[in-house]
Write a protein that holds these residues in place. Structure first.
Motif, PDB file in Angstrom:
ATOM      1  N   ASN A  86       3.710   3.948  10.799  1.00  0.00           N
ATOM      2  CA  ASN A  86       3.991   2.934  11.624  1.00  0.00           C
ATOM      3  C   ASN A  86       2.692   3.018  13.128  1.00  0.00           C
ATOM      4  O   ASN A  86       2.280   1.694  13.173  1.00  0.00           O
ATOM      5  CB  ASN A  86       5.521   3.651  12.678  1.00  0.00           C
ATOM      6  N   PRO A 134      -8.844   1.157  28.955  1.00  0.00           N
ATOM      7  CA  PRO A 134      -8.769   2.665  29.624  1.00  0.00           C
ATOM      8  C   PRO A 134      -9.092   3.935  29.444  1.00  0.00           C
ATOM      9  O   PRO A 134     -10.235   3.777  28.579  1.00  0.00           O
ATOM     10  CB  PRO A 134      -7.154   3.364  28.554  1.00  0.00           C
ATOM     11  N   ARG A 184      -0.873   0.382  13.315  1.00  0.00           N
ATOM     12  CA  ARG A 184      -0.640  -0.411  14.748  1.00  0.00           C
ATOM     13  C   ARG A 184      -2.033   0.271  15.989  1.00  0.00           C
ATOM     14  O   ARG A 184      -2.662  -0.982  16.728  1.00  0.00           O
ATOM     15  CB  ARG A 184       0.933  -0.379  16.040  1.00  0.00           C
ATOM     16  N   PHE A 234      15.477   2.997  11.509  1.00  0.00           N
ATOM     17  CA  PHE A 234      15.223   3.718  11.043  1.00  0.00           C
ATOM     18  C   PHE A 234      15.121   5.376  11.828  1.00  0.00           C
ATOM     19  O   PHE A 234      15.181   6.419  11.126  1.00  0.00           O
ATOM     20  CB  PHE A 234      13.488   3.498  12.076  1.00  0.00           C
ATOM     21  N   TYR A 250      -3.519  -6.540  30.945  1.00  0.00           N
ATOM     22  CA  TYR A 250      -3.554  -5.178  30.391  1.00  0.00           C
ATOM     23  C   TYR A 250      -5.281  -4.575  30.882  1.00  0.00           C
ATOM     24  O   TYR A 250      -6.675  -5.782  31.124  1.00  0.00           O
ATOM     25  CB  TYR A 250      -3.973  -5.094  28.949  1.00  0.00           C
ATOM     26  N   HIS A 276      -4.633  -2.590  17.976  1.00  0.00           N
ATOM     27  CA  HIS A 276      -4.885  -2.015  19.563  1.00  0.00           C
ATOM     28  C   HIS A 276      -6.565  -2.027  19.073  1.00  0.00           C
ATOM     29  O   HIS A 276      -6.980  -2.931  20.685  1.00  0.00           O
ATOM     30  CB  HIS A 276      -4.664  -1.267  20.011  1.00  0.00           C
TER      31      HIS A 276
HETATM   32  P1  NDP Z   1       1.296   0.976  23.645  1.00  0.00           P
HETATM   33  O1  NDP Z   1      -0.016   2.485  23.890  1.00  0.00           O
HETATM   34  O2  NDP Z   1       1.264  -0.027  23.061  1.00  0.00           O
HETATM   35  O3  NDP Z   1       1.851   0.691  24.762  1.00  0.00           O
HETATM   36  C1  NDP Z   1       2.805   1.534  25.966  1.00  0.00           C
HETATM   37  C2  NDP Z   1       2.559   1.566  26.866  1.00  0.00           C
HETATM   38  O4  NDP Z   1       1.422   1.289  28.030  1.00  0.00           O
HETATM   39  C3  NDP Z   1       2.930  -0.073  27.125  1.00  0.00           C
HETATM   40  O5  NDP Z   1       4.474  -0.102  28.571  1.00  0.00           O
HETATM   41  C4  NDP Z   1       2.035  -0.637  27.242  1.00  0.00           C
HETATM   42  O6  NDP Z   1       3.036  -2.317  27.678  1.00  0.00           O
HETATM   43  C5  NDP Z   1       1.251  -0.145  28.545  1.00  0.00           C
HETATM   44  N1  NDP Z   1      -0.008  -0.565  28.141  1.00  0.00           N
HETATM   45  C6  NDP Z   1      -0.927  -0.217  26.855  1.00  0.00           C
HETATM   46  N2  NDP Z   1      -2.355  -0.564  26.850  1.00  0.00           N
HETATM   47  C7  NDP Z   1      -1.934  -0.558  28.210  1.00  0.00           C
HETATM   48  C8  NDP Z   1      -3.321  -1.522  28.821  1.00  0.00           C
HETATM   49  N3  NDP Z   1      -4.768  -1.207  28.191  1.00  0.00           N
HETATM   50  N4  NDP Z   1      -3.040  -1.777  29.730  1.00  0.00           N
HETATM   51  C9  NDP Z   1      -2.321  -1.963  30.466  1.00  0.00           C
HETATM   52  N5  NDP Z   1      -0.312  -1.530  30.374  1.00  0.00           N
HETATM   53  C10 NDP Z   1      -1.158  -0.792  28.801  1.00  0.00           C
HETATM   54  O7  NDP Z   1       2.346   2.116  22.879  1.00  0.00           O
HETATM   55  P2  NDP Z   1       3.513   1.181  21.810  1.00  0.00           P
HETATM   56  O8  NDP Z   1       4.957  -0.187  22.569  1.00  0.00           O
HETATM   57  O9  NDP Z   1       3.640   0.740  20.212  1.00  0.00           O
HETATM   58  O10 NDP Z   1       4.773   3.039  21.886  1.00  0.00           O
HETATM   59  C11 NDP Z   1       5.058   3.508  22.909  1.00  0.00           C
HETATM   60  C12 NDP Z   1       5.561   4.902  22.802  1.00  0.00           C
HETATM   61  O11 NDP Z   1       6.553   5.093  21.387  1.00  0.00           O
HETATM   62  C13 NDP Z   1       4.284   5.828  21.894  1.00  0.00           C
HETATM   63  O12 NDP Z   1       3.791   6.650  22.840  1.00  0.00           O
HETATM   64  C14 NDP Z   1       4.312   6.221  20.547  1.00  0.00           C
HETATM   65  O13 NDP Z   1       3.524   6.908  20.191  1.00  0.00           O
HETATM   66  C15 NDP Z   1       5.534   6.015  20.413  1.00  0.00           C
HETATM   67  N6  NDP Z   1       6.160   5.546  18.930  1.00  0.00           N
HETATM   68  C16 NDP Z   1       6.086   6.063  18.329  1.00  0.00           C
HETATM   69  C17 NDP Z   1       6.419   5.336  16.700  1.00  0.00           C
HETATM   70  C18 NDP Z   1       6.737   6.908  15.643  1.00  0.00           C
HETATM   71  O14 NDP Z   1       7.138   5.768  14.827  1.00  0.00           O
HETATM   72  N7  NDP Z   1       6.722   7.681  15.827  1.00  0.00           N
HETATM   73  C19 NDP Z   1       6.457   4.030  16.262  1.00  0.00           C
HETATM   74  C20 NDP Z   1       6.442   3.501  17.752  1.00  0.00           C
HETATM   75  C21 NDP Z   1       6.677   4.031  19.084  1.00  0.00           C
HETATM   76  P3  NDP Z   1       2.740  -3.514  26.975  1.00  0.00           P
HETATM   77  O15 NDP Z   1       4.536  -2.961  26.197  1.00  0.00           O
HETATM   78  O16 NDP Z   1       3.193  -5.096  28.064  1.00  0.00           O
HETATM   79  O17 NDP Z   1       2.180  -3.455  26.044  1.00  0.00           O
END
Ligand code: NDP
Length: 252
Positions: free
Chosen positions: A221, A179, A225, A115, A176, A229
């Protein structure tokens, strides 16, 4: 360098592929983070996976900018925006996440690399070939201001929301929490909402099919997702705020 007409066709084909993939992602949860599950083959450490997946975007855009030396104003602003985003995503974000022992399936990493290779190549080629300016019409200036403002506000929202989420894990445990604060009071995934705003702004400023394809793919993407979530939060936390939406305040 590739013919502009061919580059345009490839970009539109890439958009079409995104539109085809979208309904599939509405049914198949992307198996990383909270949705990680066995049965997706070999896996990598989460932190390594993020770096390996995202680094092609950082390198390729710099390559196209510096090697083709198209240093006009808009090309330079687009390159700075892109580099700003990917320096965070590749070199800062992976070291801030609290992800001890967490894994990402290799297949997700391979898809992520593919990608990013396609995305950065298409956008890098367009940026390095584009002849922006020197004179701009009032309409173009308005588009530039809107594009830059959207990109900046989306990026700030994305980074602050990621920071908020990362801060929810105080200990080394991978649990988790619900938030709270800011846009989290209205939606479950303001980081995704911010990222979509960001690349929409980039597409308005760049005004070419490659930048449009990135905005489309970001929605492809992240929208499914975000729905996954949101559903997960509601089934995991019985006291999850009822009125909170998934990704677009008051709407979705
Ligand atoms: P998430 O929101 O799933 O997770 C972000 C981070 O926060 C992870 O480390 C996650 O841990 C942690 N986290 C999330 N929710 C909680 C909660 N309720 N309590 C505690 N910890 C939490 O994001 P993604 O990992 O999917 O993506 C990361 C970044 O990448 C984002 O900014 C997203 O916008 C970007 N992204 C962009 C894409 C694109 O196509 N442009 C595609 C995919 C991602 P854990 O991983 O353990 O769940």
């Amino acid at each position: 360098m590739i013919e502009p007409a061919l580059l345009q066709k490839i970009s539109y084909a890439w958009i079409l592929l995104g539109i085809v993939i979208f309904p599939i992602l509405l049914f198949v949860k992307q198996p990383y983070g909270r949705h990680y599950r066995k049965g997706w083959g070999p896996s990598l450490s989460n932190r390594t996976a993020w770096i390996v997946m995202e680094i092609p975007s950082l390198i390729l855009i710099a390559y196209f900018y510096f090697w083709h030396s198209n240093y006009n104003l808009i090309a330079s602003i687009l390159t700075i925006m892109w580099l700003g985003h990917y320096i965070n995503r590749t070199l800062i974000f992976p070291f801030r996440i609290k992800t001890k022992g967490k894994r990402m399936p290799l297949i997700i990493v391979v898809f992520g690399i593919f990608f990013n290779l396609v995305n950065a190549t298409l956008n890098g080629m367009y940026i390095s070939m584009s002849d922006f300016g020197p004179g701009f019409s009032g309409y173009q200036i308005m588009g530039m201001v809107v594009g830059i403002l959207l990109f900046m506000s989306g990026m700030i929202l994305n980074m602050l929301s990621d920071k908020n989420l990362i801060g929810l894990r105080k200990s080394s445990a991978n649990g988790y929490q619900i938030p709270r604060n800011g846009l989290f009071e209205w939606i479950s995934c303001p980081n995704y909402f911010g990222e979509i705003i960001e690349w929409t702004g980039f597409a308005i400023l760049a005004w070419n099919p490659a930048a449009l394809s990135f905005a489309v793919w970001t929605i492809v993407n992240l929208l499914p997702r975000a729905l996954d979530h949101h559903k997960w939060y509601k089934s995991t936390f019985k006291d999850y705020p009822e009125k909170r939406k998934a990704i677009i305040p008051f709407i979705l």
